[in-house]
Each structure stands twice: as C-alpha cells, then as structure tokens.
Design a protein around this motif. Sequence first.
Motif, PDB file in Angstrom:
ATOM      1  N   LEU A  41       0.835  -1.145   0.122  1.00  0.00           N
ATOM      2  CA  LEU A  41       0.151  -0.025  -0.239  1.00  0.00           C
ATOM      3  C   LEU A  41       0.625   1.203   0.001  1.00  0.00           C
ATOM      4  N   ALA A  42       2.050   1.132   0.646  1.00  0.00           N
ATOM      5  CA  ALA A  42       2.837   2.367   0.665  1.00  0.00           C
ATOM      6  C   ALA A  42       3.371   2.507  -0.600  1.00  0.00           C
ATOM      7  N   LEU A  43       3.894   1.583  -1.317  1.00  0.00           N
ATOM      8  CA  LEU A  43       4.329   1.534  -2.634  1.00  0.00           C
ATOM      9  C   LEU A  43       3.341   2.307  -3.657  1.00  0.00           C
ATOM     10  N   LYS A  44       2.069   1.881  -3.330  1.00  0.00           N
ATOM     11  CA  LYS A  44       1.038   2.279  -4.360  1.00  0.00           C
ATOM     12  C   LYS A  44       0.540   3.768  -3.955  1.00  0.00           C
ATOM     13  N   GLY A  45       1.111   4.131  -2.893  1.00  0.00           N
ATOM     14  CA  GLY A  45       0.922   5.498  -2.542  1.00  0.00           C
ATOM     15  C   GLY A  45       1.910   6.513  -2.793  1.00  0.00           C
ATOM     16  N   LYS A  46       3.014   5.771  -3.402  1.00  0.00           N
ATOM     17  CA  LYS A  46       4.066   6.525  -4.015  1.00  0.00           C
ATOM     18  C   LYS A  46       4.994   7.016  -2.931  1.00  0.00           C
ATOM     19  N   ALA A  97      10.170  -2.265   6.488  1.00  0.00           N
ATOM     20  CA  ALA A  97      10.845  -1.331   5.610  1.00  0.00           C
ATOM     21  C   ALA A  97      10.911   0.122   6.240  1.00  0.00           C
ATOM     22  N   ILE A  98      12.005   0.673   5.949  1.00  0.00           N
ATOM     23  CA  ILE A  98      12.475   2.166   6.246  1.00  0.00           C
ATOM     24  C   ILE A  98      11.914   3.011   5.181  1.00  0.00           C
ATOM     25  N   THR A  99      11.114   3.622   5.390  1.00  0.00           N
ATOM     26  CA  THR A  99      10.409   4.558   4.495  1.00  0.00           C
ATOM     27  C   THR A  99      10.159   6.276   4.641  1.00  0.00           C
ATOM     28  N   LYS A 100      10.533   6.915   3.445  1.00  0.00           N
ATOM     29  CA  LYS A 100      10.544   8.318   3.724  1.00  0.00           C
ATOM     30  C   LYS A 100       9.234   8.918   4.028  1.00  0.00           C
ATOM     31  N   SER A 101       9.022   9.679   5.152  1.00  0.00           N
ATOM     32  CA  SER A 101       7.817  10.353   5.359  1.00  0.00           C
ATOM     33  C   SER A 101       7.389  11.327   4.091  1.00  0.00           C
ATOM     34  N   LYS A 102       6.207  11.721   4.180  1.00  0.00           N
ATOM     35  CA  LYS A 102       5.648  12.711   3.175  1.00  0.00           C
ATOM     36  C   LYS A 102       5.363  13.979   3.843  1.00  0.00           C
ATOM     37  N   ASP A 103       5.386  15.047   3.176  1.00  0.00           N
ATOM     38  CA  ASP A 103       4.963  16.407   3.600  1.00  0.00           C
ATOM     39  C   ASP A 103       3.478  16.686   3.788  1.00  0.00           C
ATOM     40  N   ASN A 156       3.348   7.082  13.853  1.00  0.00           N
ATOM     41  CA  ASN A 156       3.278   6.552  15.103  1.00  0.00           C
ATOM     42  C   ASN A 156       3.001   5.034  14.561  1.00  0.00           C
ATOM     43  N   PRO A 157       3.859   3.884  14.898  1.00  0.00           N
ATOM     44  CA  PRO A 157       3.463   2.461  14.553  1.00  0.00           C
ATOM     45  C   PRO A 157       2.037   1.925  14.864  1.00  0.00           C
ATOM     46  N   ASN A 158       1.230   2.608  15.831  1.00  0.00           N
ATOM     47  CA  ASN A 158       0.071   2.368  16.301  1.00  0.00           C
ATOM     48  C   ASN A 158      -1.055   2.687  15.194  1.00  0.00           C
ATOM     49  N   ILE A 159      -0.701   3.997  14.608  1.00  0.00           N
ATOM     50  CA  ILE A 159      -1.375   4.402  13.726  1.00  0.00           C
ATOM     51  C   ILE A 159      -1.342   3.519  12.533  1.00  0.00           C
ATOM     52  N   ILE A 160      -0.407   3.353  11.952  1.00  0.00           N
ATOM     53  CA  ILE A 160       0.173   2.361  10.844  1.00  0.00           C
ATOM     54  C   ILE A 160      -0.642   1.029  10.915  1.00  0.00           C
ATOM     55  N   ARG A 161      -0.619   0.574  12.393  1.00  0.00           N
ATOM     56  CA  ARG A 161      -1.084  -0.823  12.329  1.00  0.00           C
ATOM     57  C   ARG A 161      -2.787  -0.710  12.580  1.00  0.00           C
ATOM     58  N   SER A 162      -3.277   0.259  13.199  1.00  0.00           N
ATOM     59  CA  SER A 162      -4.684   0.478  13.317  1.00  0.00           C
ATOM     60  C   SER A 162      -5.506   0.644  12.007  1.00  0.00           C
ATOM     61  N   SER A 163      -4.747   1.448  11.006  1.00  0.00           N
ATOM     62  CA  SER A 163      -5.078   1.796   9.807  1.00  0.00           C
ATOM     63  C   SER A 163      -4.988   0.723   9.097  1.00  0.00           C
ATOM     64  N   VAL A 164      -4.504  -0.389   9.039  1.00  0.00           N
ATOM     65  CA  VAL A 164      -4.087  -1.533   8.219  1.00  0.00           C
ATOM     66  C   VAL A 164      -3.388  -0.920   6.800  1.00  0.00           C
ATOM     67  N   GLY A 165      -2.707   0.013   7.006  1.00  0.00           N
ATOM     68  CA  GLY A 165      -1.983   0.603   5.662  1.00  0.00           C
ATOM     69  C   GLY A 165      -2.833   1.747   5.180  1.00  0.00           C
ATOM     70  N   CYS A 166      -3.936   2.077   5.764  1.00  0.00           N
ATOM     71  CA  CYS A 166      -4.694   3.140   5.091  1.00  0.00           C
ATOM     72  C   CYS A 166      -4.310   4.476   5.208  1.00  0.00           C
ATOM     73  N   ILE A 167      -3.315   4.588   5.878  1.00  0.00           N
ATOM     74  CA  ILE A 167      -2.586   5.987   6.156  1.00  0.00           C
ATOM     75  C   ILE A 167      -1.857   6.061   4.854  1.00  0.00           C
ATOM     76  N   PHE A 168      -1.480   5.133   3.878  1.00  0.00           N
ATOM     77  CA  PHE A 168      -0.927   5.160   2.733  1.00  0.00           C
ATOM     78  C   PHE A 168      -1.758   5.355   1.591  1.00  0.00           C
ATOM     79  N   THR A 169      -3.086   5.238   1.659  1.00  0.00           N
ATOM     80  CA  THR A 169      -3.820   5.270   0.781  1.00  0.00           C
ATOM     81  C   THR A 169      -4.796   6.453   0.640  1.00  0.00           C
ATOM     82  N   ASN A 170      -4.922   7.211   1.709  1.00  0.00           N
ATOM     83  CA  ASN A 170      -5.534   8.331   1.858  1.00  0.00           C
ATOM     84  C   ASN A 170      -4.807   9.809   1.626  1.00  0.00           C
TER      85      ASN A 170
END
Length: 265
Positions: A41-46, A97-103, A156-170
């Motif tokens: 999902l992170a890769l899909k979200g660029k 994965a170590i991933t770059k944050s977005k602005d 925050n890892p808890n947000i990534i986990r509880s969003s099941v990756g939707c942090i990357f799709t929104n």
Amino acid sequence: MKTITSIQNPLVKQITGLKEKSRERKKSGFFVLEGERELHLALKGKYMVETVLFCDDIFPEEKIPSLSVSSGTRFIKISKEIYQKIAYRETTEGILAITKSKDHSLENLKIQNKNPLILVAEAPEKPGNIGALLRTADAANLDAVIIANPKTDLYNPNIIRSSVGCIFTNNIAVGSTTEIIEFLKINQIHINCAALTASVHYHTVDFTKPAAIVVGTEATGLSDEWLDNSSQNIIIPMQGEIDSMNVSVSAAIIIFEAKRQRNFH
C-alpha cells in the motif's frame, strides 16, 4: 545481499529509535512500517522505500521480486532473533521497511474532485481512533482527510497498524483549526460540524455539494472556533442513555449517509 545477525548493529538501533520515538521520526524524515500488505500500500501510495529488511525464515527471499520497489531500494536479510526484537507486531509476515515520510502540510493538499467530500478530525489523540477514521475514509474513497491540531505524528506505529495501511491510501493533510477553516472557506466547502448544540439530524443535511464533515474528540467535542464557523451543526439521534459514540463510528455513519446521497459515485 547484506545480512545482519547482531543486535548491536547500528541499523537495528536506528530502527528501534524510529519505532519508539516521534522525535527521531521527525528529525530523520523516516519511519518504519511492517507487513507485506502495508508495504504494498505504501508503494501504491508513491512512498519512497529506502531499505527493506526481511527474515528469510518467514518471508522467503524468492518473494522479493514481487515487491515493486525502486531500483535504489536496498534489501537486507535479518535473523529471526533480530526480527523478533524490532518487529512491532508478534504476527507479521517477516518484512519491515524504512520509508521516507511525506509532507502533509495543508498547502500541499491537492484535491482533484470539483465536488469534494472531506473528513476533518480535530485533535484526535488515540492512535486506534485515527486508524479507524483512516480505514473509513479509505472505504468511502473520500477526497481528503485533514487532521486539525494533531496530538501525535501520523507515522506512529500504532496508527499504521490500526489503519491497516490506510494511512498510505488516503490524501492526508494536517494544520491548525484556523488554517483549515480558512482553507475550507476559500474552496467554498460547506462545514458540517458534529455537535450537540444547535444541531439538525445528520440525514436531513444536503451533502451533495462540496462538504466537510468535522468531528472532535469524545471527551471534549469540537472547539468553539469550529462551532463559530460551522455552516451547519449535525447530530446523530441517540435512543439510549448516553449522548455520544466512538468518534470513528460517528464519522462512519455520517460519511456513508453523504455517500448514499451522492449515490456512491
């Protein structure tokens, strides 16, 4: 391919810091995600993935080509002992994965839809609630999620986990309440505040025009600044003894009423 077997390795310490400290994530501009679905999902979200670490015992090396990462991404094999030390969840697929944050600043928010439907959450604190809001926003294919006065950083890892990756799709932005109200008014987006006072039943409101659904915390609700600038306060009629529901449940009810009015287009 590099292999790490020592817990004292600097990269292991870096990952631990990124997972545990918001300060480290902000300072470095990177965060850690784990799980195969989250990575896809992170890769899909660029998102730019700098390093993929995998435990060969759990995530076989032959699966690596299925990950559509850029040519600059490095892959590192780690032992099961190290994986168990740095993994946030006990049951994941053996990959981090170590991933770059977005602005996510408000000025960077791009909304393509001429008739947007947006969720605004003011000062949400609990990662579980934020994750649930992001899951709902993804399910409804909202045009944006804006967080006002955030109390925790998005990675925050808890947000990534509880969003099941939707942090990357929104399509996500953060800003102050004042900035967001100005943004909504400039873009002529109706402000519909979930509030107990001066409210009408949510299903009587016209959500077919550009609209923002604004929710606050269960404890304190929305600040006066939102209520003073509201186009319409809305309420979900309650038939029990309490006067509020979990914020993510309330948001979902209103969002899907808006989608129903828009015929889910």
